[in-house]
Write a protein that holds these residues in place. Structure first.
Motif, short mmCIF file in Angstrom:
data_model
loop_
_atom_site.label_atom_id
_atom_site.label_comp_id
_atom_site.label_asym_id
_atom_site.label_seq_id
_atom_site.Cartn_x
_atom_site.Cartn_y
_atom_site.Cartn_z
N MET A 96 -5.82 18.96 61.78
CA MET A 96 -6.35 17.72 62.34
C MET A 96 -5.42 17.30 63.47
O MET A 96 -4.20 17.30 63.30
CB MET A 96 -6.42 16.61 61.29
CG MET A 96 -7.45 16.83 60.22
SD MET A 96 -7.55 15.38 59.12
CE MET A 96 -8.83 15.90 57.99
N GLY A 97 -5.99 16.96 64.61
CA GLY A 97 -5.15 16.57 65.73
C GLY A 97 -5.97 16.16 66.92
O GLY A 97 -7.19 16.08 66.87
N GLY A 98 -5.25 15.90 68.01
CA GLY A 98 -5.92 15.49 69.23
C GLY A 98 -6.21 14.01 69.26
O GLY A 98 -7.37 13.60 69.33
N LEU A 99 -5.16 13.18 69.20
CA LEU A 99 -5.41 11.75 69.30
C LEU A 99 -5.87 11.39 70.71
O LEU A 99 -6.61 10.45 70.91
CB LEU A 99 -4.16 10.95 68.91
CG LEU A 99 -4.42 9.47 68.67
CD1 LEU A 99 -3.71 8.98 67.41
CD2 LEU A 99 -4.01 8.62 69.85
N THR A 100 -5.42 12.18 71.71
CA THR A 100 -5.91 12.02 73.07
C THR A 100 -6.48 13.34 73.56
O THR A 100 -6.18 14.41 73.03
CB THR A 100 -4.79 11.58 74.04
OG1 THR A 100 -3.94 12.70 74.31
CG2 THR A 100 -3.97 10.45 73.47
N SER A 101 -7.28 13.25 74.62
CA SER A 101 -7.89 14.46 75.18
C SER A 101 -6.83 15.43 75.69
O SER A 101 -6.95 16.64 75.54
CB SER A 101 -8.83 14.07 76.32
OG SER A 101 -9.90 13.28 75.84
N GLY A 102 -5.77 14.88 76.31
CA GLY A 102 -4.73 15.73 76.85
C GLY A 102 -3.97 16.51 75.78
O GLY A 102 -3.33 17.52 76.08
N LEU A 103 -4.05 16.05 74.55
CA LEU A 103 -3.39 16.75 73.44
C LEU A 103 -4.37 17.65 72.68
O LEU A 103 -3.96 18.66 72.12
CB LEU A 103 -2.78 15.72 72.48
CG LEU A 103 -1.70 14.82 73.08
CD1 LEU A 103 -1.36 13.68 72.13
CD2 LEU A 103 -0.45 15.61 73.41
N ALA A 104 -5.64 17.28 72.67
CA ALA A 104 -6.63 18.08 71.95
C ALA A 104 -7.00 19.36 72.69
O ALA A 104 -7.16 20.42 72.10
CB ALA A 104 -7.90 17.26 71.71
N ILE A 105 -7.14 19.25 74.01
CA ILE A 105 -7.58 20.41 74.81
C ILE A 105 -6.66 21.62 74.65
O ILE A 105 -7.15 22.74 74.44
CB ILE A 105 -7.75 20.00 76.28
CG1 ILE A 105 -8.96 19.06 76.43
CG2 ILE A 105 -7.93 21.22 77.18
CD1 ILE A 105 -9.07 18.39 77.78
N PRO A 106 -5.33 21.46 74.69
CA PRO A 106 -4.47 22.65 74.54
C PRO A 106 -4.36 23.20 73.13
O PRO A 106 -4.05 24.38 72.95
CB PRO A 106 -3.11 22.18 75.05
CG PRO A 106 -3.12 20.70 74.89
CD PRO A 106 -4.54 20.28 75.11
N ILE A 107 -4.60 22.37 72.08
CA ILE A 107 -4.45 22.91 70.73
C ILE A 107 -5.73 23.58 70.22
O ILE A 107 -5.68 24.38 69.29
CB ILE A 107 -3.96 21.86 69.71
CG1 ILE A 107 -5.01 20.77 69.48
CG2 ILE A 107 -2.63 21.27 70.13
CD1 ILE A 107 -4.65 19.81 68.35
#
Length: 391
Positions: A96-107
């Motif tokens: 579970m992750g990606g609180l923001t788009s900039g963090l979700a896109i790379p994971i």
């Protein structure tokens, strides 16, 4: 003595065999940004996720559920590193992750390569369940398009013809302006200007002066965290609150920010997928429990983490055992209907994005404190595939 020793040894073996077998473990890795400006959301979400798990005594489908929390410090490289650690070292069953788009896109690609289900817990970037969708990526929060798409025609219908748009300068901010602009203009409205202040912005005066000079009917904004607090207070101080309607996704005036904004946000009208004032049994229970634990109302980010855990628990209960692989878990999530504090929710099999209600709300003065009133409910909002092809 030999005979006695043999008896003790056999009894010990039999006693061991008689013990109930430990339940299989299902591990969930959670990546959150505990650094500014999103740390306030991360701490709140962690508390709600743990609360959701505790409501089921840490179990589902005959499995003991373990959550492992990691901090990505709001830095994409660290988010990637933590995703790899959780998948490769901790051997989590689900991410579970990606609180923001900039963090979700790379994971997302890390999860896909590892064949590990990724449940996006807040990020709204359209591409994640659009052109970059995957059978291993599922979103239970929202897409940026889903939140704002219907608000443009709604505002136009209610007298807003000319809008000046502003949002934080990152993927989510640009998405939200674009997704509002298209339907608003199609309805007959006009976006007469756009600005994208960086996260470092402290003084919004020059932006507000430019927007005021354009003489719009409304200023459409999205600023998260501390930016939202500063912008709304400066908007009021600049004397615009009683002159020009403030609108946009209501995250800018969400429950976590409202106490610091005070009455400066009163009059804001916009779309959101959750407010603590929603009237349903699941929300009454959740709101009371969260308030007892955290001494405040839940917010629109917190609920996404809570619902993510509850939906995984419901899916595991339906399977009744440990899923044989990541795709089996995704299929289980796609097969359930979850009635939570936000209202009825389900996963769209064409996109792996959530289908949910969107609420048009207004910030109101409730005895000297900001609160929320539902103006309209847009039911069962779902996205078109947007380039998504799930196999």
């Amino acid at each position: 003595m030999k005979r006695s020793f043999k008896f003790v040894a056999v009894a010990a073996i039999l006693g061991g065999l008689a013990q109930p077998a430990a339940a299989a473990e299902y591990k969930i890795g959670v990546i959150l940004p505990y650094a500014p400006p999103f740390g306030i959301y991360a701490k709140s979400m962690e508390a709600a996720m743990k609360m959701a798990l505790a409501e089921h005594k840490g179990k589902a489908g005959g499995l003991d559920i373990k959550m492992i929390f990691e901090n990505d410090n709001n830095k994409p490289p660290e988010a990637v590193s933590k995703a790899k650690k959780l998948i490769n070292d901790d051997k989590v069953d689900l991410l579970m992750g990606g609180l923001t788009s900039g963090l979700a896109i790379p994971i997302a690609p890390i999860a896909v390569r590892g064949k590990t289900p990724l449940v996006i817990i807040n990020a709204g970037a359209d591409m994640l369940t659009g052109k970059r969708c995957s059978p291993y990526v599922i979103r239970v929060s929202f897409s940026n398009d889903q939140i704002v798409r219907d608000s443009g025609p709604w505002l136009f219908k209610n007298g807003v013809k000319r809008v000046y748009a502003m949002a934080a300068d990152y993927v989510g901010g640009h998405d939200l302006v674009k997704n509002f602009k298209g339907p608003f203009e199609k309805a007959g409205g006009e976006v007469i200007g756009e600005d994208f202040p960086p996260f470092s912005t402290k003084d919004f005066g020059p932006y507000l002066a430019k927007a005021k000079a354009a003489k719009p009917d409304a200023i459409y904004v999205f600023f998260p965290g501390g930016m939202g607090i500063q912008f709304v207070k400066q908007y009021d101080k600049f004397g615009l609150k009683d002159q020009i309607l403030l609108t946009g996704p209501a995250w800018t005036v969400g429950p976590l920010l409202a106490p610091a904004q005070g009455l400066s946000g009163v009059g804001f009208k916009g779309p959101i997928n959750y407010i603590p004032q929603l009237e349903n049994a699941a929300n009454a229970k959740f709101r009371a429990a969260f308030k007892a634990k955290m001494k405040r109302d839940p917010d629109e980010v917190t609920i996404n983490g809570y619902d993510a855990v509850k939906m995984v628990i419901q899916a595991l209960d339906k399977i009744g055992k440990k899923p044989k692989d990541g795709k089996a878990m995704i299929e289980a999530l796609r097969s359930i209907t979850y009635n939570g504090p936000r209202g009825p929710m389900r996963i769209d099999p064409k996109t792996n994005n959530v289908i949910q209600n969107i609420y048009m709300v207004e910030v109101v003065n409730d005895g000297g404190k900001p609160s929320y009133k539902v103006l309209d409910t847009i039911e069962n909002v779902q996205d078109s595939p947007n380039g998504c092809k799930l196999n």
